[in-house]
Scaffold this active site. Sequence first.
Site, short mmCIF file in Angstrom:
data_model
loop_
_atom_site.label_atom_id
_atom_site.label_comp_id
_atom_site.label_asym_id
_atom_site.label_seq_id
_atom_site.Cartn_x
_atom_site.Cartn_y
_atom_site.Cartn_z
N PHE A 1 -15.47 3.78 7.09
CA PHE A 1 -14.07 3.95 6.66
C PHE A 1 -13.93 3.95 5.33
O PHE A 1 -12.81 4.38 4.67
CB PHE A 1 -12.98 3.22 7.25
CG PHE A 1 -13.16 1.81 7.36
CD1 PHE A 1 -12.62 1.30 6.07
CD2 PHE A 1 -13.77 1.21 8.35
CE1 PHE A 1 -12.65 -0.10 6.05
CE2 PHE A 1 -13.69 -0.17 8.01
CZ PHE A 1 -13.33 -0.79 6.85
N ASN B 1 -2.30 0.48 6.72
CA ASN B 1 -1.48 -0.86 7.37
C ASN B 1 -0.71 -1.62 6.27
O ASN B 1 -0.54 -2.94 6.28
CB ASN B 1 -2.50 -1.82 7.97
CG ASN B 1 -3.66 -2.23 6.95
OD1 ASN B 1 -3.81 -1.74 5.69
ND2 ASN B 1 -4.61 -3.16 7.40
N ARG C 1 2.76 -6.09 9.27
CA ARG C 1 2.05 -5.08 9.95
C ARG C 1 2.57 -4.80 11.21
O ARG C 1 2.69 -3.68 11.72
CB ARG C 1 0.41 -5.32 9.89
CG ARG C 1 -0.11 -5.19 8.62
CD ARG C 1 -1.58 -5.97 8.40
NE ARG C 1 -2.29 -5.45 7.24
CZ ARG C 1 -3.42 -6.16 6.97
NH1 ARG C 1 -3.63 -7.08 7.42
NH2 ARG C 1 -3.92 -5.85 5.84
N THR D 1 -5.36 -7.14 10.85
CA THR D 1 -5.41 -5.70 10.25
C THR D 1 -4.97 -4.39 11.12
O THR D 1 -4.49 -3.65 10.38
CB THR D 1 -6.90 -5.62 10.17
OG1 THR D 1 -7.62 -6.89 9.47
CG2 THR D 1 -7.39 -4.41 9.32
N TYR E 1 -11.97 -1.99 -3.75
CA TYR E 1 -12.80 -2.15 -2.53
C TYR E 1 -14.26 -2.11 -2.17
O TYR E 1 -14.70 -1.73 -1.15
CB TYR E 1 -12.03 -1.17 -1.45
CG TYR E 1 -10.80 -1.68 -0.95
CD1 TYR E 1 -10.47 -2.89 -0.07
CD2 TYR E 1 -9.62 -0.96 -1.07
CE1 TYR E 1 -9.22 -3.45 0.37
CE2 TYR E 1 -8.30 -1.35 -0.48
CZ TYR E 1 -8.23 -2.59 0.17
OH TYR E 1 -7.01 -2.98 0.74
N ARG F 1 -1.68 -14.32 4.60
CA ARG F 1 -2.50 -13.55 5.70
C ARG F 1 -1.64 -13.72 6.93
O ARG F 1 -1.66 -12.92 7.93
CB ARG F 1 -3.93 -13.91 5.78
CG ARG F 1 -4.69 -13.48 4.52
CD ARG F 1 -6.26 -13.50 4.78
NE ARG F 1 -6.88 -12.81 5.67
CZ ARG F 1 -7.30 -11.53 5.54
NH1 ARG F 1 -6.95 -10.94 4.26
NH2 ARG F 1 -7.87 -10.78 6.24
N LYS G 1 0.99 -1.23 0.18
CA LYS G 1 0.06 -0.03 -0.05
C LYS G 1 0.85 1.23 0.04
O LYS G 1 1.94 1.20 0.29
CB LYS G 1 -1.15 0.05 1.11
CG LYS G 1 -2.11 -1.16 1.03
CD LYS G 1 -2.84 -1.14 2.18
CE LYS G 1 -4.14 -2.35 2.28
NZ LYS G 1 -4.96 -2.13 3.37
N HIS H 1 -2.49 -5.40 1.51
CA HIS H 1 -3.67 -6.23 1.25
C HIS H 1 -3.26 -7.56 1.13
O HIS H 1 -2.25 -7.78 0.25
CB HIS H 1 -4.56 -5.45 0.21
CG HIS H 1 -5.60 -6.18 -0.33
ND1 HIS H 1 -6.66 -6.39 0.59
CD2 HIS H 1 -5.61 -7.03 -1.64
CE1 HIS H 1 -7.36 -7.25 -0.26
NE2 HIS H 1 -6.73 -7.67 -1.41
N GLU I 1 -9.60 -10.71 -7.86
CA GLU I 1 -8.56 -9.49 -7.40
C GLU I 1 -7.37 -9.69 -8.59
O GLU I 1 -6.86 -8.64 -9.06
CB GLU I 1 -8.15 -9.51 -6.19
CG GLU I 1 -9.09 -9.12 -5.20
CD GLU I 1 -8.72 -9.22 -3.45
OE1 GLU I 1 -9.89 -8.80 -3.10
OE2 GLU I 1 -7.93 -9.65 -3.33
P1 GTP Z 1 -7.20 -6.05 3.29
O1 GTP Z 1 -6.09 -7.41 3.11
O2 GTP Z 1 -6.45 -4.73 3.00
O3 GTP Z 1 -8.40 -6.52 2.84
O4 GTP Z 1 -7.15 -6.09 5.18
P2 GTP Z 1 -8.07 -7.30 5.79
O5 GTP Z 1 -8.73 -8.22 5.11
O6 GTP Z 1 -7.04 -7.38 7.04
O7 GTP Z 1 -9.17 -6.18 6.66
P3 GTP Z 1 -10.55 -5.74 6.23
O8 GTP Z 1 -10.78 -6.26 4.70
O9 GTP Z 1 -11.56 -5.94 7.02
O10 GTP Z 1 -10.38 -4.08 5.84
C1 GTP Z 1 -9.88 -3.75 4.53
C2 GTP Z 1 -8.92 -2.46 4.68
O11 GTP Z 1 -9.77 -1.31 5.40
C3 GTP Z 1 -7.98 -2.63 5.93
O12 GTP Z 1 -6.73 -3.47 5.42
C4 GTP Z 1 -7.78 -1.34 6.30
O13 GTP Z 1 -6.73 -0.44 5.29
C5 GTP Z 1 -9.07 -0.61 6.20
N1 GTP Z 1 -9.56 -0.54 7.40
C6 GTP Z 1 -10.23 -1.54 8.26
N2 GTP Z 1 -10.74 -1.21 9.26
C7 GTP Z 1 -10.59 0.17 9.16
C8 GTP Z 1 -10.90 1.41 10.15
O14 GTP Z 1 -11.40 1.20 11.36
N3 GTP Z 1 -10.29 2.36 9.84
C9 GTP Z 1 -9.72 2.77 8.74
N4 GTP Z 1 -9.48 4.26 8.44
N5 GTP Z 1 -9.56 1.86 7.69
C10 GTP Z 1 -10.02 0.37 8.15
MG MG Z 2 -9.75 -7.94 3.56
#
Ligand code: GTP
Ligand code: MG
Length: 138
Positions: free
Chosen positions: A57, A112, A102, A91, A49, A85, A9, A115, A126
């Site tokens: 968010f 973070n 992370r 996350t 997304y 993962r 990212k 992805h 994807e």
């Molecule tokens: P990805 O691999 O990026 O999909 O991450 P993930 O699967 O661990 O998390 P998830 O799919 O739940 O959320 C997707 C992305 O949204 C996260 O990686 C973060 O960048 C963002 N995100 C998730 N929760 C929050 C939050 O509470 N605040 C903000 N600003 N961003 C968030």
């Molecule tokens: Mg995700």
Amino acid sequence: LERTFSIIKPDATKRNLTGAIAKKFEDAGLRIVASKRIHLTKAQAGEFYKVHSARPFYDELCEFMASGPIVAQVLEGENAIAKNREVMGATNPADAEAGTIRADFAESVGENSVHGSDAPETAKEEIAYFFSGLELVG
Ligand code: GTP
Ligand code: MG
């Protein structure tokens, strides 16, 4: 062998962490079979997304993903989705296990650093959103 989709990212490309993150993938036994550095528009980030479009968010997430270059990659290996993962960590970096990407590099729950696809179906979608079959070289 399984394939998964990964994004380094904008917070990470900005801090010159592309190589350090790629090393963690390779050290975990994942092979980078496709890689490109691109700068998404906010609309393209929004499309990628869209599953999160109802989350509070979402707008912030799309702005962030379009704020600088990303590195889109396809990782191949045994149980690549789960392994990736694991290497990424939770996350929220505050919850991520020591040694994960992370834990070592992420700045916040939003910024973070990486992805990774969460299931075989999303991995397939994807990968196809970013790469043609000709660009995947195992
Ligand atoms: P990805 O691999 O990026 O999909 O991450 P993930 O699967 O661990 O998390 P998830 O799919 O739940 O959320 C997707 C992305 O949204 C996260 O990686 C973060 O960048 C963002 N995100 C998730 N929760 C929050 C939050 O509470 N605040 C903000 N600003 N961003 C968030
Ligand atoms: Mg995700």
